[in-house]
Structures are given as C-alpha cells and as structure tokens.
Design an enzyme around this catalytic site. Structure first.
Site, PDB file in Angstrom:
ATOM      1  N   ASP A 143      18.263  28.248   7.302  1.00 30.70           N
ATOM      2  CA  ASP A 143      18.015  26.993   6.797  1.00 30.70           C
ATOM      3  C   ASP A 143      17.913  26.985   5.244  1.00 30.70           C
ATOM      4  O   ASP A 143      17.985  28.236   4.592  1.00 30.70           O
ATOM      5  CB  ASP A 143      16.478  26.557   7.107  1.00 30.70           C
ATOM      6  CG  ASP A 143      16.233  25.137   7.322  1.00 30.70           C
ATOM      7  OD1 ASP A 143      17.091  24.341   6.666  1.00 30.70           O
ATOM      8  OD2 ASP A 143      15.336  24.818   8.078  1.00 30.70           O
TER       9      ASP A 143
ATOM     10  N   ASP B 188      17.516  16.516  10.540  1.00 32.64           N
ATOM     11  CA  ASP B 188      16.375  16.982  10.967  1.00 32.64           C
ATOM     12  C   ASP B 188      15.714  15.711  11.729  1.00 32.64           C
ATOM     13  O   ASP B 188      14.612  15.950  12.330  1.00 32.64           O
ATOM     14  CB  ASP B 188      15.280  16.971   9.981  1.00 32.64           C
ATOM     15  CG  ASP B 188      15.382  18.612   9.337  1.00 32.64           C
ATOM     16  OD1 ASP B 188      15.759  19.334   9.929  1.00 32.64           O
ATOM     17  OD2 ASP B 188      15.098  18.675   8.248  1.00 32.64           O
TER      18      ASP B 188
END
Length: 703
Positions: A445, A509
């Site tokens: 990430d 997301d």
C-alpha cells in the site's frame, strides 16, 4: 521529397512509417491504419507538398531548430546557459523488422556544442503497440539540467476530440471529453504517485468515438511518479500526442558521462474504437514473460471484515469459513505490526506486535495453509507514522528538507527510500518477513501524496520512484514466486511502470458495486481483468453507505481478479450458498475471463452497461448487463452483443451460478441459438432491470 529514406513497420492492423534519412532524428510520417504493402517510393512521393511548405510532421524530439513552435521534445540547460538544441544523427538509424510483426527503430543523435547525446528507441510490438523512450547523456564538463523530455507521435486532423480523466479517492478514473483544435490539452500529475485521475489511456479520436466505433489514438506514460500527458496541434503541423515524466526544477542534473532515461510511453491505435486500444495493450501485457499465468486465486482480504481488531480466534474462524466456501488465498491486512491499533501509529515498525500476536503470525499462517489456502500480508513500506519507533530513532529519514517537514496526511510521512540506509532497512525487514512467513502475496500500500519531497537537497520524486522500483525488484529477486499488489489509497498507483514489477492493482478502496462498475470499466481500458482486484464487499459499503444486493455485488466482481472483503462469518446460510456458487463460477470461468478479449458495447441507454469477454478462438463468451440508474425508457431492452464469430451459432443462457432477472414475476430463462452476426446486429430482448441489478449471460458456440 528529396533525400528521404523511408522505413515501414507493420503489426496487428497498425503501420508506422518513418523517414530516417537524417541529418536530424527520424520523422514519423504515419502512425495509424495499416497501409498494406504500399511501395515506400509511392509514400515518399505523397509527402511532397512543393515549394517551401513545412513538412507536416516534426522529428521525434522536435526543437525550435526544426521550425517546431510547440512544446520541445527535450529542454534543459548547462549551468544556466541557453538550452536550444540542434540534434543530428551520430550514426545511421538502426531498423530491425520482427518476422512476427513490428520491429524496432534505434537512433543516436547529439548536439556537439551543447554537449548532449540522445538515444531514441521506438518499437512496434507484434500486438500493434508502439513504445517509445529516450535516454539523454551529458558529454561535456559541467552539469546539464534536464527540464523536460517527451515522447511524441503524430495524429492527423481527424483526431478532433480528446478523452481525458479526473478522479478522487473512491471514485478513480472518471472520463471527461473535450474538443481538440489548434491548442494544447495537458494532463499533469504532481502528487508523487500516479494519481486517482491519471489517464489509463489519454486518447484523441474522431468526434464521438466509442468503444466499438471511431478512429482513436491513445498514449500511456508508464511511470509511477509525477508525469504529464498532452495533445497539441499547431496551425502548420500535424497534431502530436504524447507525454513523459514531469520534472521539478533541478530534479535531474547530469554530470559529464551521466544519463537520464525517461519512462516508456505506450502508444496504441485502433480503427474501431476504444476496444481496439485495449486489445493492443492487453495483448502486449499478456505476452510479457513476467505476466501472471497461474490461475488467479480467489482471495479473501480481512480489511472490511476486522479492520484493526486483530484476534486469532476471530481470524481463524474467518479463515475456516473462507475455506469452506472455496476461497484460495487469505490476506491479513493492516494491523499486525508494532503499535498498530489504528492508522495513527506503527508505520515503519515492521515487526509482528507481540501484544496481539504472542506467538507471531505462525498460528494463523499454519491454520490458513492447513485449510489449503495461500497466505498473504499487507505492508506499507514507503510510509512512517510520527508515532513509531522508527520515526523516533531516525527523524531524518523522512522525505523532506532538513527542519522543514511537510504537512502530515493520514498521520503519516513518506520515507526517503532513495537514501541508502532507508532502502537497506526496508529491504531487510521485508526480506525477513517474507522469509519467515513465506507469504505468496504482499498487498503493498501507499496511502498519501508526496508533498514537498526533497532528497539530497533537490526535488525528490524522481529519485523516490526509482528507489521504490529497485526495492520491489530486489525483493522479487530474493523471492521469485512472490506476488505483489500495487495498492495506493485504492487505485492511485495504476500504471505500466509499477506493473512491470507487480502482479495486480487494487482498483479502488470503494467496493460499492455501482461505483465499481465505472471504476473497473475505465481501469480496464488499460489493464486486462486478471490484473485488477475486484472484491465482493459487505451489504452496506463502508465508503459511501450504499446498500446493494449480493447478486449485484457478485456480478460486478466476477470480471477481474476476484475476491471477498467482508466478515463472512456473519453471513446467513443463503448468503454463504450464494457466495459458494459465485466462487465456483469464478473458478470455472477464470480461464476465459483472464485470457479472452474484453468487449464493451456502445449501448444506447446511458444508465446501463453491457460488457463481456470473448475467448480468443471465439468459442466461449460471457456478457454482463448492469443497470446503474433509472432509465427514461420502459419495456424490454435489446442487447446487441459485439465481438463474436459472425459465422458461428451460439447457444445463449444465463450463467447458472448467478441469479437472473424476473419477467412478469417469473424467472427469465433465455435458451436460444443465434449467429454471432445476429447477436451483434440485431441482438436479443431482455427484461428491464431496476437500478443496481445485473445478470450474466454465458455463450457457447455450437459445433
């Protein structure tokens, strides 16, 4: 055209014709539709405008010396002196023709007075994708400052409309169109990462072009730092399309003998709409030796199931439930390392937290493997929380000017990965984790922009990007079977630069299927389905609070590298049965989804999407119809299915593992046989859907 020397490359319906006679860099006379076996001497004659007319196309790196009044291909200066370049060939241009289609053109040029040499590479791949890059070397004393380096190819006047993108967190890659006249249309990203609105393909085409219609030219800069794309047209020349890295002042400084190599720019052309651009890029990606070829495992990611609440009993129950449903990979997301009880602390301290995991991660990892699943792990190596041991011990490791920290974003700063001791620390920690727990997969990430990035006293985004690439490469070299996902606040690092060293991207997301329909559609313009993570989330989306049916969530997540992000231990028996059926469908069909050609219909209803995938041999296909909003039309919907074998006869039915729509209160069960030509030209009638409903059709060509 006196003194011309033409060469032609052809592949997959695309032609590149260049004049390589010199004395300057080659000029691309044609990039577009296949010209067949047209004799090159005829093409040379067609270039003669007579008199003193400017040639329509400029050299590959145009400058003012070439009577080019647009953006120069290369700009810079030596210690503040004039930067006007006059590039001439240092040797004859090298041309290599690939027997399977396409080939390469390599040119080396120089400006002896400026002390600059340039190596230019232009390739046409067998899939019809044109790739270009330049490398600039300083050949004289002093420092040459590179200000800008662009890869450009010409586009004709017919390309009168531009497709660009905008975007934000949880709503990546939203398309926007504008007219393309005698002007410059530029898309710039200064976020230190690719960006939520970065173009999947920055495209120019005939006005009104669609997925299956219109002539289109597209470009993608394969770089994960600051970058630019542009379309420019002058009144006296052909337009150009291109881009490159976006450099800050003083960011690239070349001492004598040093070289700066710009990123690859990928150019695609199609005579039949955006699907043709996708076919070229997807085909090239799938032909890479590094492209993942094993069946893409159905993944469960723990984030929306437990967030930071890590408990061995809960996670073990989640793993056992996942295995019962047919999940193949279990990924432990954020929250496992020192002090990481929320997102305000812990980043940088890449050691398993003994307060939460007194025996390390081994009890969970062992159980996951006992259940027959692969294990995966979340990391965010490039970041650090001020509340961490690492930040307390090494405050100078932050990517910033000394004593001048940028504003925190998400309670975190960026580590200066280009600093040798930072690079060494991260590689040691990641290597140790992978060696101990042997994960098959890392979710890598990157959750904030790079702001006021300074490395070694100069702008630092370029050095940071290259260092991250080296870190990924070094970890993969030590652990060859390791798969890595590029995640960046969702889909903010989706580009062909990072995908040269990773195995998939996290599209967003946002797992709300209505938003995902848009996000996946435009991510798929660049990437084939097997490279895009698509997960079934919970009934109510945690990003926007929208409630949707399980059937719609499953139909949306099917067309990608599928997974689940949901606490399935709380599912009803009916939900578990539906998930197991969908997982079985994905595992049965992923060979088709991950190798077939992506097709998207130009459906007349703007509130609905019709898309699918067709096997390379045309024998098997899937199509999804998704209603996204309330339609102004009423009654049955005609679905015209593109991309099939026009002469083949197809048996059409609903995908058996997913529920279908209702027609007059009864299940709609199509069972018919039609030719590919009839399905594309006439179509079949389907019942109307309500918003956030979808169904999937499966087609088999009859013997």
């Amino acid at each position: 055209m006196g003194g011309s020397e033409l060469v032609a490359l052809r592949a997959a319906g695309v032609s590149l014709v260049l004049d390589v006679a010199g004395p300057g860099l080659p000029r691309v006379l044609h990039w577009g539709a296949d010209l067949g076996d047209t004799p090159l001497d005829q093409l040379a004659g067609a270039q003669d405008a007579g008199g003193n007319a400017l040639p329509p196309t400029a050299p590959l790196l145009p400058t003012q010396y070439d009577r080019w009044a647009g953006r120069p291909g290369l700009t810079g200066h030596r210690d503040g002196g004039p930067g006007h370049l006059r590039l001439t060939l240092s040797a004859p241009v090298t041309v290599t023709v690939d027997p399977s289609g396409g080939g390469t053109v390599t040119a080396v040029s120089h400006d002896e007075v400026a002390g600059i040499a340039v190596r230019t590479e232009l390739e046409l791949t067998p899939q019809g994708l044109a790739r270009q890059r330049h490398a600039v070397t300083s050949t004289a004393p002093g420092v040459w400052h590179v200000d800008s380096l662009l890869c450009l190819l010409p586009v004709p006047a017919q390309a009168a409309e531009v497709l660009d993108f905008t975007g934000r967190w949880a709503r990546e890659r939203a398309p926007q169109r504008s007219a393309f006249g005698d002007q410059t249309i530029a898309h710039e990203s200064r976020r230190g990462r690719t960006g939520f609105g970065a173009p999947s393909l920055f495209t120019a085409g005939t006005p009104g072009f669609g997925w299956r219609t219109g002539e289109v030219w597209g470009v993608h800069v394969g770089w994960s730092g600051d970058h630019q794309h542009l379309a420019q047209r002058l009144p006296d020349r052909d337009g150009v399309l291109g881009g490159g890295e976006l450099l800050e002042p003083g960011e690239v400084r070349l001492a004598e003998g040093e070289t700066y190599t710009g990123p690859w720019a990928h150019f695609a052309y199609s005579a039949a709409g955006l699907d043709g651009l996708s076919a070229a890029v997807h085909g090239w990606l799938r032909a890479r030796p590094s492209h993942p070829v094993t069946p893409r495992p159905l993944t469960l990611n723990t984030w929306e199931a437990v967030y930071f609440d890590h408990d061995l009993g809960k996670l073990t129950e989640l793993a056992r439930t996942a295995a019962e449903l047919g999940v193949e990979r279990f990924v432990l997301d954020d929250g496992w390392f020192l002090g990481r009880r929320d997102d305000k602390a812990g980043l940088g301290d890449w050691h398993v937290d003994p307060d939460v995991w007194p025996d390390g991660l081994h009890p969970l990892v062992d159980e996951v493997r006992r259940l027959g699943m692969q294990f995966g792990l979340w990391v965010e190596p490039e970041m650090v929380n001020p509340r961490s041991r690492l930040a307390e011990r090494h405050p100078d490791w932050v990517l910033a000017a000394p004593g001048r920290l940028p504003e925190e974003q998400r309670w975190q700063h960026v580590l200066d990965v280009a600093r040798p001791e930072v690079f060494a620390y991260l590689l040691e920690r990641l290597d140790a984790l992978v060696a101990e727990y042997r994960p098959a997969y890392l979710k890598w990430d990157h959750n904030r922009d790079l702001v006021e990035a300074v490395h070694g006293g100069a702008a630092g985004v370029h050095a940071q990007t290259e260092a991250v690439y080296r870190l990924l490469d070094a970890l993969r070299e030590r652990h060859p079977g390791l798969e890595i996902e590029s995640c960046s606040s969702g889909g903010s690092r989706v580009d062909l630069g990072v995908l040269a060293r990773t195995d998939r991207v996290w599209g967003s997301d946002n797992n709300d299927p209505l938003e995902r329909q848009h996000i996946q559609r435009w991510t798929g313009l660049l990437l084939p389905p097997e490279l895009v993570g698509c997960h079934v989330g919970p009934p109510v989306s945690h990003t926007n609070g929208r409630a949707t049916s399980l059937a719609f969530r499953c139909a949306t997540a099917l067309f990608g590298h599928a997974g689940i992000e949901w606490d399935i231990t709380g599912c009803t028996d009916q939900e578990r049965a539906a998930l197991a059926s969908w997982i079985a469908a994905y595992r049965r069909l992923r060979g088709l989804i991950h190798t077939g050609r992506t097709v998207r219909a130009d459906h007349p209803d703007p509130t609905a999407y019709l898309h699918g995938v067709v096997a390379a041999d045309g024998g098997h296909a899937l199509f999804a119809y998704a209603q996204l909003g309330s339609s102004a039309r009423d009654g049955a919907t005609r679905l015209r299915l593109p991309g099939l074998d026009p002469d083949g006869v197809y048996r059409v039915s609903l995908l058996p593992e997913l529920p279908g729509p209702q027609l007059h209160g009864r299940p709609w069960q199509p069972d018919l046989a039609l030719s590919g030509a009839a399905l594309a030209g006439h179509g079949l009638l389907a019942p109307p859907l309500r918003p956030a409903e979808a169904f999937v059709l499966e087609l088999h060509r009859e013997p």
